[in-house]
Design a protein around this motif. Structure first.
Motif, short mmCIF file in Angstrom:
data_model
loop_
_atom_site.label_atom_id
_atom_site.label_comp_id
_atom_site.label_asym_id
_atom_site.label_seq_id
_atom_site.Cartn_x
_atom_site.Cartn_y
_atom_site.Cartn_z
N SER A 87 0.91 -1.20 0.05
CA SER A 87 -0.16 -0.01 0.11
C SER A 87 1.17 1.28 0.04
CB SER A 87 -1.01 -0.13 1.27
OG SER A 87 -1.50 1.14 1.45
N GLU A 136 -1.07 7.76 -8.55
CA GLU A 136 -1.84 8.66 -7.99
C GLU A 136 -3.04 8.33 -8.79
OE1 GLU A 136 -0.89 12.68 -8.30
OE2 GLU A 136 1.13 12.53 -7.50
N GLN A 180 -4.92 0.94 -2.79
CA GLN A 180 -4.06 0.98 -1.65
C GLN A 180 -5.08 0.79 -0.33
OE1 GLN A 180 -3.68 5.20 -0.91
NE2 GLN A 180 -2.39 5.04 1.12
N GLU A 181 -6.46 1.21 -0.33
CA GLU A 181 -7.09 1.01 0.82
C GLU A 181 -7.65 -0.63 0.86
OE1 GLU A 181 -8.18 3.03 3.13
OE2 GLU A 181 -6.85 4.61 2.44
N PRO A 202 -7.76 7.72 -8.50
CA PRO A 202 -8.71 7.14 -7.79
C PRO A 202 -8.31 5.59 -7.78
CG PRO A 202 -9.70 7.92 -9.65
CD PRO A 202 -8.31 8.33 -9.67
N THR A 228 0.99 4.22 -2.96
CA THR A 228 1.10 5.40 -2.74
C THR A 228 2.27 6.45 -3.10
OG1 THR A 228 -0.20 4.98 -0.63
CG2 THR A 228 0.62 7.24 -0.98
N ALA A 240 -5.63 3.71 -7.93
CA ALA A 240 -4.37 3.65 -7.03
C ALA A 240 -4.80 3.93 -5.61
CB ALA A 240 -3.15 4.42 -7.33
N ARG A 241 -5.88 4.96 -5.43
CA ARG A 241 -6.19 5.03 -3.84
C ARG A 241 -7.19 3.69 -3.42
NH1 ARG A 241 -5.42 7.07 1.04
NH2 ARG A 241 -7.19 7.84 1.84
N VAL A 242 -8.23 3.04 -4.50
CA VAL A 242 -8.81 2.15 -4.12
C VAL A 242 -8.11 0.54 -3.71
CG1 VAL A 242 -10.49 0.31 -5.39
CG2 VAL A 242 -10.96 2.84 -5.44
#
Length: 181
Positions: A118, A126, A134-135, A128, A122, A130-132
């Motif tokens: 994760s 970058e 990562q979470e 959305p 990060t 990548a964010r999904v």
């Protein structure tokens, strides 16, 4: 409710001592397996008794059965049976904690890997998606550690409770009384 000598009583009324044991068991009373129904009856009554009082088990027999002196054999058989059950629960508790330690090591390694991935995502990507991702890795990491946490927080309690109950039953005073038929 207290019985004789301040001990909480569990009473069984049997035609003969053989009713207390598994009929398929080839061994005599002292080494025999207690019948599942008899064990369940005794354990269910013991669970209802006050936890701080010693237990006594009173067996009322209509006939002595195969031996002329059933008292010592029945008492020894019952206390030995529940002593073995207490030792079995203690062994299960040791195995649970051993499995819990292994699960913790695996879970911790899985959590560390997920958190590391994760972090790498990060740092490199970058957006959305990548964010999904990562979470999702963070959530997966915490799910991986869930089972070890469950073992150390909750799963050991029923084993300890059963071990204590079986130990109390192993220490019970068992008396056999011959009753008229």
């Amino acid at each position: 409710m207290s019985g004789e000598n301040g001990k909480a009583p569990i009473e069984l009324r049997l035609h003969d001592g053989a009713q207390l044991f598994n009929t398929l068991d080839p061994f005599p009373f002292r080494e025999g397996d207690v019948a599942a129904d008899a064990e369940r009856y005794i354990v269910e009554w013991a669970q209802e008794l006050p936890k701080d009082e010693p237990i006594s088990i009173v067996i009322h027999l209509q006939s002595p059965g195969m031996t002329g002196k059933p008292g010592p054999d029945l008492a020894t058989a019952l206390t030995s049976w529940f002593g073995a059950k207490a030792r079995s629960e203690a062994q299960a508790l040791r195995e649970l904690f051993r499995d819990g330690r292994l699960a913790f090591l695996i879970g911790f390694a899985g959590l560390a890997l997920c958190l590391f991935l994760s972090f790498v995502l990060t740092q490199r990507f970058e957006g959305p998606f990548a964010r999904v991702l990562q979470e999702s890795l963070v959530i997966i990491g915490w799910v991986v550690i869930w089972r070890p946490a469950e073992i150390f927080l909750y799963d050991w309690l029923p084993l300890v409770r059963r071990r204590r109950l079986f130990q109390r039953l192993a220490e019970a005073r068992v008396s056999v009384k011959l009753s008229p038929p």
